[in-house]
Design a protein around this motif. Sequence first.
Motif, PDB file in Angstrom:
ATOM      1  N   GLN A 146      34.485  -3.248 -15.716  1.00 29.62           N
ATOM      2  CA  GLN A 146      33.682  -3.197 -14.494  1.00 29.62           C
ATOM      3  C   GLN A 146      33.030  -4.544 -14.222  1.00 29.62           C
ATOM      4  O   GLN A 146      32.989  -5.028 -13.081  1.00 29.62           O
ATOM      5  CB  GLN A 146      32.573  -2.143 -14.640  1.00 29.62           C
ATOM      6  CG  GLN A 146      33.029  -0.757 -14.361  1.00 29.62           C
ATOM      7  CD  GLN A 146      31.916   0.245 -14.613  1.00 29.62           C
ATOM      8  OE1 GLN A 146      30.893  -0.086 -15.205  1.00 29.62           O
ATOM      9  NE2 GLN A 146      32.116   1.452 -14.167  1.00 29.62           N
ATOM     10  N   ILE A 147      32.506  -5.134 -15.278  1.00 31.13           N
ATOM     11  CA  ILE A 147      31.850  -6.427 -15.088  1.00 31.13           C
ATOM     12  C   ILE A 147      32.855  -7.462 -14.618  1.00 31.13           C
ATOM     13  O   ILE A 147      32.594  -8.263 -13.723  1.00 31.13           O
ATOM     14  CB  ILE A 147      31.159  -6.862 -16.390  1.00 31.13           C
ATOM     15  CG1 ILE A 147      30.022  -5.900 -16.719  1.00 31.13           C
ATOM     16  CG2 ILE A 147      30.623  -8.267 -16.265  1.00 31.13           C
ATOM     17  CD1 ILE A 147      29.347  -6.205 -18.015  1.00 31.13           C
ATOM     18  N   ASP A 148      34.032  -7.428 -15.213  1.00 29.98           N
ATOM     19  CA  ASP A 148      35.051  -8.390 -14.802  1.00 29.98           C
ATOM     20  C   ASP A 148      35.397  -8.247 -13.344  1.00 29.98           C
ATOM     21  O   ASP A 148      35.500  -9.211 -12.596  1.00 29.98           O
ATOM     22  CB  ASP A 148      36.319  -8.184 -15.644  1.00 29.98           C
ATOM     23  CG  ASP A 148      36.401  -9.165 -16.770  1.00 29.98           C
ATOM     24  OD1 ASP A 148      37.195  -8.942 -17.697  1.00 29.98           O
ATOM     25  OD2 ASP A 148      35.652 -10.158 -16.730  1.00 29.98           O
ATOM     26  N   LYS A 149      35.596  -7.011 -12.925  1.00 33.72           N
ATOM     27  CA  LYS A 149      36.002  -6.790 -11.544  1.00 33.72           C
ATOM     28  C   LYS A 149      34.917  -7.229 -10.591  1.00 33.72           C
ATOM     29  O   LYS A 149      35.184  -7.661  -9.478  1.00 33.72           O
ATOM     30  CB  LYS A 149      36.296  -5.304 -11.318  1.00 33.72           C
ATOM     31  CG  LYS A 149      37.594  -4.849 -11.902  1.00 33.72           C
ATOM     32  CD  LYS A 149      38.159  -3.693 -11.071  1.00 33.72           C
ATOM     33  CE  LYS A 149      39.565  -3.356 -11.489  1.00 33.72           C
ATOM     34  NZ  LYS A 149      39.625  -2.694 -12.801  1.00 33.72           N
ATOM     35  N   ALA A 150      33.676  -7.102 -11.016  1.00 34.00           N
ATOM     36  CA  ALA A 150      32.602  -7.388 -10.080  1.00 34.00           C
ATOM     37  C   ALA A 150      32.232  -8.862 -10.037  1.00 34.00           C
ATOM     38  O   ALA A 150      31.972  -9.396  -8.966  1.00 34.00           O
ATOM     39  CB  ALA A 150      31.380  -6.551 -10.452  1.00 34.00           C
ATOM     40  N   VAL A 151      32.200  -9.508 -11.187  1.00 38.31           N
ATOM     41  CA  VAL A 151      31.590 -10.837 -11.183  1.00 38.31           C
ATOM     42  C   VAL A 151      32.412 -11.943 -11.811  1.00 38.31           C
ATOM     43  O   VAL A 151      31.908 -13.065 -11.927  1.00 38.31           O
ATOM     44  CB  VAL A 151      30.215 -10.810 -11.893  1.00 38.31           C
ATOM     45  CG1 VAL A 151      29.248  -9.962 -11.131  1.00 38.31           C
ATOM     46  CG2 VAL A 151      30.362 -10.324 -13.304  1.00 38.31           C
TER      47      VAL A 151
END
Lengths: 226, 723
Positions: A146-151
């Motif tokens: 999730q973090i990768d996809k977001a930021v």
Amino acid sequence: MDAESLLLSLELASGSGQGLSPDRRASLLTSLTLVKRDYRFDRVLFWGRILGLVADYYIAQGLSEDQLAPRKTLYSLNCMEWSLLPPATEEMATQTSVVKGRFMGDPSHEYEHTEVQKVNEGEKVFEEEVVVQIKEETRLVSVIDQIDKAVAIVPRGALFKTPFGSINVNRTFEGLSLSEAKKLSSYFHFKEPVELKNKTLLEKADMDPSLDFMDSLEHDIPKVEP
Amino acid sequence: MGDPPPNPDSPSQPTSSRRNSQLSERWRSQEQPRPQPTVPYEVQQTPPDAQIPRSSQEVVSSQTNLRGWSQRASLTQNENLMLQAEEAQLGGIEYSSLNTGFPSEIQPQPYLSEGRFQVTRDASLMLQQLQQGEGNLFQQLEAAYQEPGANLLGQFTMYQRDLQFGQSAEHGPYLRDDPALQFSPSELGFMPFSMEMPEPEPRELAVQNAKAYLLQTSVNCDLSLYEHLVNLLTKILNQRPENPLFLLESLNRTTQWEWFHPKLDTLRDDPEMQPIYEMAERQKALFGGSGGGEGEQEMEEEVAETAVPNIMEKAFYFEQAGVGLGSDESFRIFMALKQLVEQQPILTCRFWGKILGLSRSYLVAEVEFREGEEEGEEEEMEEMMEGGDVMETHGEEEGEEEEKIPDVIPKPTWKPPPAIPKEESRSGANKYLYFVCNEPGQPWARLPHVTPIQIVQARKIKKFFTGYLDAPVISYPPFPGNEANYLRAQIARISAATQISPLGFYQFGEEEGDEEEEGGAGRDSYEENPDFDGIPVLELVDSMANWVHHTQHILPQGRCTWVNPLQKTEEEEELGEEEEKADEGMEEVEQEVGPPLLTPLSEDAEIMHMSPWTARLSCSLSPQYSVAVVRSNLWPGACAYASGKKFENIYIGWGHKYSPENFNPPLPAPIQQEYPSGPEIMEMSDPTVEEEQALKAAQEQVLAASEEEEEDEDEDEDEDQDD
């Protein structure tokens, strides 16, 4: 941050107050080189650290030649021994969305979550409270995803796309100029593009197909002034 | 120099008149007043070149002439003579070409090449005219500034020529500001200013005033109309576009734009990265102070006790813990704190931490002033506030008096809850003073003291800091203050919750009053324990009981020591005792109690089955040399280390409390009850205009009827009396 330029990148990122102690830095430098050799990665990136109550996770990602191919994620508790994490799936994301609170720091720890599920037994349908066990490892995987996809972002020009479709690191990239660096449109999400096909023809006319093949940060919500 | 050929026919007049008006405006800008020669039309036949009507081509050459004029220095008499001679030679040719008559037949090119000569020739011609005492000089000058042959004579005849003009023929003829003149400034040239001014006459004065007016700079920028016109005409004469009159508007705009965006050299790069240079300059000033103190005395002073803490040592320990800003940044912070200590009367100083913001971040320093130093500023602020209060009460009294006379509006029964007084300086939440700056090298700004209401409201909202102290905090429930107050409130909360020290480092002083007498408020001061030996690191990590809070807990009220808001103060007694009696019976406020000072961490409440603190060894590989690190789980970013007799706290983070759930702002309050409709208060709709008019008409009728009756009665009475 690239394992090769780890120390410099750590200095630059020190403004947020998060840093690594010298022993961790030293162990990272050595172990990441070994990881690169063992897994035959093209580039190894030190992804970061997730704080837990008992221990912290140190995360690294390995990339193959094609930069946009799915990355392999590894974690370690002591920056020396790295373990591979399974790739993230949608199912994991839904499963772990119910877990809240801090990470424990123990990868085998299991969160318990009681759910009300409908269970079919023959002809009877009744509800039962089921305690679902969710492993912390799974949660770790989905959170990282999730973090990768977001930021996860890259500046425009750092990666380029060849006519064959593979994406490579641009060795002639010298960095963004001062005025460009202030604009949100000069940064892209480091993932498969989602919004690109929705752009109008006018916008597409200005884009360079070898450089603009990912979503830019301009239209992210919530809007923030740079 | 012969007499100028006769004027061409009048058809040339209209065009020249247009040009003339433009020129006249131009000439008006001239400083030297030139008497307006009023040459009769007939006499105009004489001047040379002012005859041929011109088209736009003429305008071009006229502009050339203008440029020739503007570029020239003052024309000396010698030049004039010389040119006169030349003119005599060229005069014939010129006149013949000029006398061809109409615009379409005139080629500007020859005039362009001879522009300068034409101008000077014209000037000399005018000189001649002057010297000859004829009244046509003005026309000649006009002609000079247009291309030769411009027909301005018709208009020029209206003006008298000043006989003194002959002495300084290089001055342009300056027209009076007469709209009937119909001159065009673009066609009129003007001579450069010469120092040989004759005595100022009324007209000269007028022109001087006109030029002064044109020279005044506009409000928005440094450009004056005069300069702009000069630039514009110079540019036109340089570039010589095809149809300049048509392009005048855009040329005007371009000239103005270019003034403010000077073209840079395309071969060289601009000096770049201005913000970085500014930052470096400011930081250089930080280091400049150390270069000055070379004397022995100063060195000794510096070596002795200073209030500045050893930031580098603490940064080293925090780096072991995995928290920190980097060694360069830490050193700059150290220099900045040193600067702060020099500027303010500081007793103790500590680097509290860094609060990240959206645009900029805050570096926070916690200081304690020397005794009696800070009172000055506080008193000023209090006086201002009291002054404001006094004004308000006066306003209220006046308002009340006024209200009594007309209808008494029912006063609302809602009273705002009494304001809880803020804590005194150097006590409770206001024990320390805080200074903030955005970057090391920038001046330190002092944060105001925190009030209890601000802490209470800060608990309800969650806003990111922007980095600007005067930014408003827009939230619901509304926060009483701007970002500086919100920052101070968060600093107070973080300090109260996360400032910890190893057990035994601080102890209570021995001479303290009984706890019972103070109403259970507990001790609020502590001092260092000189016998502190240090707790082994492993023990510090194992048990939270080895750490204690050394800042006072903030009560739900917003203060550290509880204050009963309903206590009678002197002011309240004056205002109204009746109201208070009613209140006393209804409310009883419980005294709020918090954990006393120096409570161990093990007593802290848990969050979601999670300990509020995480303790680690900094390095598990070498436990004998590592430090104990404690991080807060309640305020992510708060960290403390302890090693031997040294310990320190720091906060680096966004300034928000940890919450497992996403933040949900509170919903607005329910709508208040309206007054119920009853016999005393009943809602009715206002009468419409028709109703009011009908009522008025009815009343008038009644009045009229009653008057008639009275008259009848009077008549009856009169009749009776008569009888």
